[in-house]
Design a protein around this motif. Structure first.
Motif, PDB file in Angstrom:
ATOM      1  N   VAL A  74      49.389 -75.181 -58.700  1.00 16.38           N
ATOM      2  CA  VAL A  74      49.374 -74.700 -60.076  1.00 16.38           C
ATOM      3  C   VAL A  74      49.954 -73.295 -60.177  1.00 16.38           C
ATOM      4  CG1 VAL A  74      47.915 -74.211 -62.083  1.00 16.38           C
ATOM      5  CG2 VAL A  74      47.283 -76.051 -60.531  1.00 16.38           C
ATOM      6  N   CYS A  75      50.691 -73.103 -61.252  1.00 17.53           N
ATOM      7  CA  CYS A  75      51.248 -71.786 -61.529  1.00 17.53           C
ATOM      8  C   CYS A  75      51.001 -71.474 -63.002  1.00 17.53           C
ATOM      9  CB  CYS A  75      52.741 -71.833 -61.228  1.00 17.53           C
ATOM     10  SG  CYS A  75      53.587 -70.352 -61.703  1.00 17.53           S
ATOM     11  N   ILE A  76      50.770 -70.209 -63.322  1.00 15.96           N
ATOM     12  CA  ILE A  76      50.547 -69.842 -64.727  1.00 15.96           C
ATOM     13  C   ILE A  76      51.383 -68.600 -65.066  1.00 15.96           C
ATOM     14  CG2 ILE A  76      48.458 -68.481 -64.171  1.00 15.96           C
ATOM     15  CD1 ILE A  76      47.288 -69.447 -66.856  1.00 15.96           C
ATOM     16  N   ALA A  77      51.957 -68.597 -66.255  1.00 15.66           N
ATOM     17  CA  ALA A  77      52.725 -67.431 -66.701  1.00 15.66           C
ATOM     18  C   ALA A  77      52.102 -66.866 -67.968  1.00 15.66           C
ATOM     19  CB  ALA A  77      54.173 -67.826 -66.978  1.00 15.66           C
ATOM     20  N   ASP A  78      51.924 -65.559 -67.988  1.00 11.00           N
ATOM     21  CA  ASP A  78      51.387 -64.873 -69.166  1.00 11.00           C
ATOM     22  C   ASP A  78      52.561 -64.529 -70.075  1.00 11.00           C
ATOM     23  OD1 ASP A  78      50.308 -63.188 -71.041  1.00 11.00           O
ATOM     24  OD2 ASP A  78      49.379 -61.820 -69.615  1.00 11.00           O
ATOM     25  N   LEU A  79      52.714 -65.303 -71.127  1.00 10.22           N
ATOM     26  CA  LEU A  79      53.822 -65.066 -72.063  1.00 10.22           C
ATOM     27  C   LEU A  79      53.320 -64.432 -73.357  1.00 10.22           C
ATOM     28  CD1 LEU A  79      55.994 -68.290 -71.779  1.00 10.22           C
ATOM     29  CD2 LEU A  79      56.135 -66.159 -70.513  1.00 10.22           C
ATOM     30  N   ASP A  80      52.110 -63.884 -73.308  1.00 11.58           N
ATOM     31  CA  ASP A  80      51.563 -63.314 -74.530  1.00 11.58           C
ATOM     32  C   ASP A  80      52.225 -61.964 -74.810  1.00 11.58           C
ATOM     33  OD1 ASP A  80      50.144 -62.460 -76.679  1.00 11.58           O
ATOM     34  OD2 ASP A  80      48.213 -63.150 -75.909  1.00 11.58           O
ATOM     35  N   LEU A  81      53.210 -62.027 -75.695  1.00 11.64           N
ATOM     36  CA  LEU A  81      53.942 -60.802 -76.019  1.00 11.64           C
ATOM     37  C   LEU A  81      53.409 -60.183 -77.306  1.00 11.64           C
ATOM     38  CD1 LEU A  81      57.634 -61.951 -75.328  1.00 11.64           C
ATOM     39  CD2 LEU A  81      55.908 -61.156 -73.726  1.00 11.64           C
ATOM     40  N   VAL A  82      52.420 -60.807 -77.932  1.00 12.97           N
ATOM     41  CA  VAL A  82      51.979 -60.295 -79.229  1.00 12.97           C
ATOM     42  C   VAL A  82      50.580 -59.682 -79.201  1.00 12.97           C
ATOM     43  CG1 VAL A  82      53.455 -61.764 -80.624  1.00 12.97           C
ATOM     44  CG2 VAL A  82      51.217 -62.600 -79.977  1.00 12.97           C
ATOM     45  N   ASN A  83      49.784 -60.030 -78.211  1.00 12.81           N
ATOM     46  CA  ASN A  83      48.396 -59.585 -78.179  1.00 12.81           C
ATOM     47  C   ASN A  83      48.283 -58.375 -77.250  1.00 12.81           C
ATOM     48  OD1 ASN A  83      45.953 -60.307 -79.293  1.00 12.81           O
ATOM     49  ND2 ASN A  83      45.313 -61.472 -77.510  1.00 12.81           N
ATOM     50  N   PRO A  84      47.658 -57.311 -77.670  1.00 14.70           N
ATOM     51  CA  PRO A  84      47.592 -56.174 -76.755  1.00 14.70           C
ATOM     52  C   PRO A  84      46.457 -56.221 -75.737  1.00 14.70           C
ATOM     53  CG  PRO A  84      46.796 -55.520 -78.924  1.00 14.70           C
ATOM     54  CD  PRO A  84      47.178 -56.961 -79.018  1.00 14.70           C
TER      55      PRO A  84
END
Lengths: 357, 232
Positions: free
Chosen positions: B38-48
């Motif tokens: 499993v791999c996960i990417a944090d693509l949250d570019l809007v939440n600080p």
């Protein structure tokens, strides 16, 4: 209404609408932008107005304009944005108009960072803008209290014809908690006929209300400031709010803390209690007027040997704590302001160090 | 522990604050424990705040690969998209989770990854918590779905109920969420991939009520006064 899950920032917006505020002007800045985002969606549903100003300077004067018309009005921002609004805040206080400001504080000075901070304690309680004005400053410790304070802020601003400031650190804005809304406020601004601009139609028929902060006559300006001062003195008598936590037992250390930081302190106090160590806390809910007497009395308790102000700033509130304790017990400070919130373990270490001193 | 069984590239989307990150992190851990890569990417570019990146240490220790912006920009509110994300999409993980940000604004980044995504089988799940503003009913959920699809240039392929009121969650809350998601499934034809329930609540649930898997949730993104240990 049933409970829903809300971010602090969303709750600020919803609470304002339910308090009858249909005028919201703001400029986006992390970590409060969600208020504007929420209002952009919600205001059209209630026939309210949201205008994004071209800067916080503009927003400050949009607030002044709406307030001068006797409308309930609010803005939200974060630290650097509030600095830009400070001129308008002074004008609004000088012109004796009610308005609600919310500061979801981030690290400073300057651009600082986007993580939580309580570094605007001085700015909100002791100035920010120029002149002899004060703000009624409230500091919620969670999403439910945000709702209560925002809904309370509008009538309070009207009662004193003065801006009310609500300060929360970034976490208060960003975290989610279940929240319940009380009934909508139905009370309209009761005293606005006495001061709100009433337009050209009334010319000749009744006295015109002029909203201004310019008083060139020294006597008149002094009297104006005395009127303001009388309002601030009245706030000190009628508006002090605080919570005493675990103050029944024989505590050796008294913590004074507010907002998010006080939530961490509560966990630390509970952890220490489980180990048989009593620690008391006074949590100011109003930062101005400050609960001087409550802190004084809690520090006076015989078992108490030290008082510590724990804040996410480099020692700002501690000055008010010292003013309250008046030298009867030693007062110290602990805090961080880079954006990391001190942990319960760190708070415990500070308290234990004072006990073992 | 049994796996949910999702394979390939899975985009976790949904409205703001629906619990995408808690869902994504717990899904990653659950599938890893079931033996998948499993791999996960944090693509949250809007939440600080409260982003996957805050759990990076725990995820890495669990053997999950994680793609994040450069450490020195970790606490910025800048729209940084690591080039490693495209690489991750193309590589051969059993499950590659893309944790997007909230609302349509949050999935704009997905459209930017179109070229990489076109080469793989991609699922996009819409996470729904009916106890959040704007998704209390089917109409609200469909509106969010359409906004997400228009911006991401991807179709929502499945739905997930993450009904909760954090510490105030009861089994009734979870049943109510399930009811709504069933209703949404009927109206849209979308498959209910799974629902979530906090681990401590699972024994109290009548699992026979559900026709889909239940993903047990541990809360990792909690405020500092609830953290078990100091943040690393």
């Amino acid at each position: 209404m049933a409970k829903i899950l809300m971010k602090g920032n969303e709750a600020i917006g919803e609470a304002a609408i339910r308090a009858g505020c249909l005028n919201y002007f703001a400029y986006p800045i992390t970590p409060q932008t969600e208020v504007a985002e929420y209002m952009a969606k919600r205001m059209p549903e209630v026939n309210g107005v949201f205008v994004q100003g071209e800067s916080e300077v503009a927003v400050g004067y949009m607030i002044f304009g709406a307030a001068a018309c006797g409308e309930r009005v609010m803005t939200t921002s974060s630290s650097p944005g509030v600095s830009l609004m400070s001129e308008a805040i002074s004008y609004i206080a000088g012109a004796r108009c009610p308005a609600v400001f919310v500061n979801i504080m981030r690290g400073g000075p300057g651009l600082g960072g986007i993580l939580p901070s309580q570094g605007d304690y001085f700015q909100s309680t002791k100035g920010g803008g120029h002149g002899d004005y004060r703000l009624l400053v409230m500091a919620p410790d969670g999403v439910q209290e945000i709702v209560e304070m925002v809904m309370m802020a509008f009538p309070l601003a009207e009662k004193y014809r003065n801006p009310v400031m609500i300060v929360g650190d970034g976490l208060i804005g960003q975290m989610m908690e279940p929240v319940e809304f009380p009934d909508n406020l139905t009370v309209k601004p009761s005293n606005k006929d006495a001061w709100a601009t009433n337009g050209m139609d009334t010319r000749g028929s009744k006295e015109k209300n002029i909203v201004k902060s310019l008083y060139l006559d020294p006597e008149e300006l002094n009297n104006h400031n005395l009127t303001l001062k009388a309002q601030y003195e009245r706030m000190k008598k009628e508006e002090i709010r605080f919570e005493a936590y675990n103050t029944d037992g024989d505590y050796k250390v008294l913590i004074v803390s507010y907002g998010t930081m006080s939530r961490v302190c509560k966990t630390a106090i509970d952890n220490m209690k489980a180990k048989g160590i009593e620690t008391g806390m006074i949590r100011p809910k109003t930062l101005f007027p400050y609960p001087l007497q409550a802190v004084h009395d809690a520090a006076a308790k015989q078992s108490c040997k030290a008082v510590i102000s724990i804040e996410m700033s480099m020692g700002q509130m501690v000055e008010d704590v010292e003013r309250a304790v008046l030298g009867q017990k030693p007062v110290s400070w602990y805090g961080q302001c880079g954006g990391n919130v001190p942990s319960p373990e760190e708070v415990e270490e500070q308290v234990m160090a004072l006990i073992n001193k | 522990m049994s796996g949910i069984g999702l394979k390939g590239v899975v985009v976790i989307a949904g409205n703001y604050g629906s619990g995408k990150t808690e869902t994504a992190v717990n899904l990653a851990l659950n599938e890893k424990k079931s033996g998948f890569d499993v791999c996960i990417a944090d693509l949250d570019l809007v939440n600080p705040y409260f982003r996957t990146r805050e759990t990076r240490k725990m995820l890495r220790e669990s053997g999950i690969d994680i793609v994040l912006p450069d450490e020195k920009y970790m606490n910025a509110d800048l729209p940084i998209l690591s080039p490693a994300v495209a690489g991750m999409i193309k590589s051969s993980y059993d499950l590659a989770i893309l944790d997007a940000g909230g609302d349509d604004a949050g999935v704009m980044v997905i459209a930017a990854l179109q070229d990489a995504l076109r080469q793989r089988k991609v699922a996009m799940l819409q996470v729904i918590n009916p106890f959040r503003p704007f998704t209390e009913n089917v109409k609200g959920c469909i509106k969010v779905k359409e906004e997400i699809e228009a911006t991401s240039k991807l179709r929502v392929t499945g739905i997930v109920s993450n009904a909760n009121l954090i510490d105030d969650t009861t089994p009734e809350i979870i049943y109510k969420g399930y009811e709504l998601i069933q209703d949404l499934s009927e109206k849209t034809g979308l498959k209910v991939e799974f629902i979530t329930a906090e681990t401590s609540l699972v024994p109290e649930l009548d699992l026979k009520k559900f026709d889909c898997p239940v993903l047990p949730i541990e809360r990792y993104l909690v405020p500092p006064w609830k953290r078990k240990t100091t943040r690393s």
